[in-house]
Motif scaffolding. Structure first.
Motif, PDB file in Angstrom:
ATOM      1  N   ALA A  10      25.022  40.152  50.332  1.00  0.00           N
ATOM      2  CA  ALA A  10      26.201  40.022  51.194  1.00  0.00           C
ATOM      3  C   ALA A  10      27.450  39.711  50.372  1.00  0.00           C
ATOM      4  O   ALA A  10      28.534  40.224  50.647  1.00  0.00           O
ATOM      5  CB  ALA A  10      25.961  38.946  52.239  1.00  0.00           C
ATOM      6  N   LEU A  11      27.293  38.879  49.356  1.00  0.00           N
ATOM      7  CA  LEU A  11      28.416  38.532  48.488  1.00  0.00           C
ATOM      8  C   LEU A  11      28.921  39.758  47.730  1.00  0.00           C
ATOM      9  O   LEU A  11      30.132  40.013  47.673  1.00  0.00           O
ATOM     10  CB  LEU A  11      27.980  37.443  47.506  1.00  0.00           C
ATOM     11  N   LEU A  12      28.006  40.528  47.178  1.00  0.00           N
ATOM     12  CA  LEU A  12      28.393  41.757  46.477  1.00  0.00           C
ATOM     13  C   LEU A  12      29.049  42.750  47.420  1.00  0.00           C
ATOM     14  O   LEU A  12      30.052  43.384  47.068  1.00  0.00           O
ATOM     15  CB  LEU A  12      27.176  42.383  45.802  1.00  0.00           C
ATOM     16  N   ALA A  13      28.497  42.895  48.601  1.00  0.00           N
ATOM     17  CA  ALA A  13      29.078  43.818  49.584  1.00  0.00           C
ATOM     18  C   ALA A  13      30.491  43.384  49.973  1.00  0.00           C
ATOM     19  O   ALA A  13      31.377  44.225  50.145  1.00  0.00           O
ATOM     20  CB  ALA A  13      28.188  43.904  50.820  1.00  0.00           C
ATOM     21  N   ALA A  14      30.704  42.086  50.084  1.00  0.00           N
ATOM     22  CA  ALA A  14      32.033  41.579  50.453  1.00  0.00           C
ATOM     23  C   ALA A  14      33.076  41.898  49.384  1.00  0.00           C
ATOM     24  O   ALA A  14      34.248  42.071  49.693  1.00  0.00           O
ATOM     25  CB  ALA A  14      31.969  40.075  50.689  1.00  0.00           C
ATOM     26  N   PHE A  15      32.664  41.989  48.125  1.00  0.00           N
ATOM     27  CA  PHE A  15      33.601  42.321  47.060  1.00  0.00           C
ATOM     28  C   PHE A  15      33.707  43.815  46.800  1.00  0.00           C
ATOM     29  O   PHE A  15      34.780  44.317  46.509  1.00  0.00           O
ATOM     30  CB  PHE A  15      33.199  41.609  45.753  1.00  0.00           C
ATOM     31  N   ILE A  16      32.606  44.531  46.890  1.00  0.00           N
ATOM     32  CA  ILE A  16      32.587  45.952  46.527  1.00  0.00           C
ATOM     33  C   ILE A  16      33.090  46.854  47.644  1.00  0.00           C
ATOM     34  O   ILE A  16      33.864  47.781  47.387  1.00  0.00           O
ATOM     35  CB  ILE A  16      31.162  46.367  46.088  1.00  0.00           C
ATOM     36  N   LEU A  17      32.668  46.639  48.877  1.00  0.00           N
ATOM     37  CA  LEU A  17      33.049  47.532  49.970  1.00  0.00           C
ATOM     38  C   LEU A  17      34.555  47.615  50.211  1.00  0.00           C
ATOM     39  O   LEU A  17      35.083  48.718  50.376  1.00  0.00           O
ATOM     40  CB  LEU A  17      32.304  47.154  51.245  1.00  0.00           C
ATOM     41  N   PRO A  18      35.279  46.504  50.214  1.00  0.00           N
ATOM     42  CA  PRO A  18      36.733  46.637  50.376  1.00  0.00           C
ATOM     43  C   PRO A  18      37.379  47.419  49.228  1.00  0.00           C
ATOM     44  O   PRO A  18      38.324  48.178  49.446  1.00  0.00           O
ATOM     45  CB  PRO A  18      37.238  45.193  50.390  1.00  0.00           C
ATOM     46  N   PHE A  19      36.878  47.251  48.013  1.00  0.00           N
ATOM     47  CA  PHE A  19      37.413  47.999  46.879  1.00  0.00           C
ATOM     48  C   PHE A  19      37.212  49.490  47.079  1.00  0.00           C
ATOM     49  O   PHE A  19      38.110  50.283  46.828  1.00  0.00           O
ATOM     50  CB  PHE A  19      36.745  47.545  45.579  1.00  0.00           C
ATOM     51  N   LEU A  20      36.036  49.892  47.548  1.00  0.00           N
ATOM     52  CA  LEU A  20      35.765  51.310  47.776  1.00  0.00           C
ATOM     53  C   LEU A  20      36.659  51.861  48.883  1.00  0.00           C
ATOM     54  O   LEU A  20      37.154  52.980  48.788  1.00  0.00           O
ATOM     55  CB  LEU A  20      34.292  51.520  48.121  1.00  0.00           C
ATOM     56  N   GLY A  21      36.865  51.079  49.928  1.00  0.00           N
ATOM     57  CA  GLY A  21      37.753  51.516  51.007  1.00  0.00           C
ATOM     58  C   GLY A  21      39.194  51.608  50.556  1.00  0.00           C
ATOM     59  O   GLY A  21      39.927  52.528  50.921  1.00  0.00           O
ATOM     60  N   LEU A  22      39.638  50.666  49.719  1.00  0.00           N
ATOM     61  CA  LEU A  22      40.997  50.675  49.204  1.00  0.00           C
ATOM     62  C   LEU A  22      41.204  51.856  48.271  1.00  0.00           C
ATOM     63  O   LEU A  22      42.246  52.509  48.311  1.00  0.00           O
ATOM     64  CB  LEU A  22      41.297  49.359  48.473  1.00  0.00           C
ATOM     65  N   LEU A  72      44.021  54.710  48.843  1.00  0.00           N
ATOM     66  CA  LEU A  72      45.053  55.019  47.862  1.00  0.00           C
ATOM     67  C   LEU A  72      45.008  56.487  47.449  1.00  0.00           C
ATOM     68  O   LEU A  72      46.050  57.105  47.230  1.00  0.00           O
ATOM     69  CB  LEU A  72      44.914  54.115  46.641  1.00  0.00           C
ATOM     70  N   GLU A  73      43.822  57.045  47.334  1.00  0.00           N
ATOM     71  CA  GLU A  73      43.691  58.472  46.987  1.00  0.00           C
ATOM     72  C   GLU A  73      44.257  59.347  48.093  1.00  0.00           C
ATOM     73  O   GLU A  73      44.921  60.352  47.821  1.00  0.00           O
ATOM     74  CB  GLU A  73      42.223  58.816  46.740  1.00  0.00           C
ATOM     75  N   GLU A  74      44.058  58.966  49.341  1.00  0.00           N
ATOM     76  CA  GLU A  74      44.595  59.728  50.465  1.00  0.00           C
ATOM     77  C   GLU A  74      46.119  59.632  50.509  1.00  0.00           C
ATOM     78  O   GLU A  74      46.782  60.589  50.874  1.00  0.00           O
ATOM     79  CB  GLU A  74      43.997  59.239  51.784  1.00  0.00           C
ATOM     80  N   ARG A  75      46.682  58.503  50.154  1.00  0.00           N
ATOM     81  CA  ARG A  75      48.142  58.335  50.161  1.00  0.00           C
ATOM     82  C   ARG A  75      48.789  59.162  49.077  1.00  0.00           C
ATOM     83  O   ARG A  75      49.913  59.666  49.247  1.00  0.00           O
ATOM     84  CB  ARG A  75      48.517  56.880  49.973  1.00  0.00           C
ATOM     85  N   ARG A  76      48.121  59.302  47.936  1.00  0.00           N
ATOM     86  CA  ARG A  76      48.695  60.068  46.828  1.00  0.00           C
ATOM     87  C   ARG A  76      48.660  61.558  47.079  1.00  0.00           C
ATOM     88  O   ARG A  76      49.461  62.301  46.557  1.00  0.00           O
ATOM     89  CB  ARG A  76      47.945  59.768  45.530  1.00  0.00           C
ATOM     90  N   ALA A  77      47.718  61.990  47.886  1.00  0.00           N
ATOM     91  CA  ALA A  77      47.547  63.440  48.123  1.00  0.00           C
ATOM     92  C   ALA A  77      48.553  63.977  49.105  1.00  0.00           C
ATOM     93  O   ALA A  77      49.367  63.456  49.685  1.00  0.00           O
ATOM     94  CB  ALA A  77      46.158  63.707  48.672  1.00  0.00           C
TER      95      ALA A  77
END
Length: 87
Positions: free
Chosen positions: A66-78, A82-87
């Motif tokens: 759960a701790l890893l998911a709390a740190f990794i999942l928001p990063f993947l979503g961000l 950001l990739e969608e905003r640049r395109a």
């Protein structure tokens, strides 16, 4: 069942431990994970854990995941955002 128990237990334990001035306040998530696992095992037939060592290991494994998911999942979503905003 586990998710509901965890969502209810963590805020409840945080308030109770804060009120009592307990040193265990830093381990609320780990304590809530153990409590949610116990509650899930008691209420449902789908979870069976035997032995104190196994209970502790299961709690730590679920807590770390759960701790890893709390740190990794928001990063993947961000990153996707950001990739969608640049395109």
């Amino acid at each position: 069942m586990f998710t509901v128990a965890m969502a209810l237990m963590q805020p409840f334990l945080a308030v109770q431990l804060r009120r009592g001035g307990s040193a265990a306040l830093g381990g609320v998530a780990l304590i809530a994970t153990l409590a949610a696992l116990i509650l899930t095992a008691v209420i449902t037939d789908g979870l069976s854990i035997d032995g104190a060592g196994t209970w502790i290991a299961a709690s730590v494994i679920v807590w770390v995941a759960a701790l890893l998911a709390a740190f990794i999942l928001p990063f993947l979503g961000l990153k996707k955002y950001l990739e969608e905003r640049r395109a």
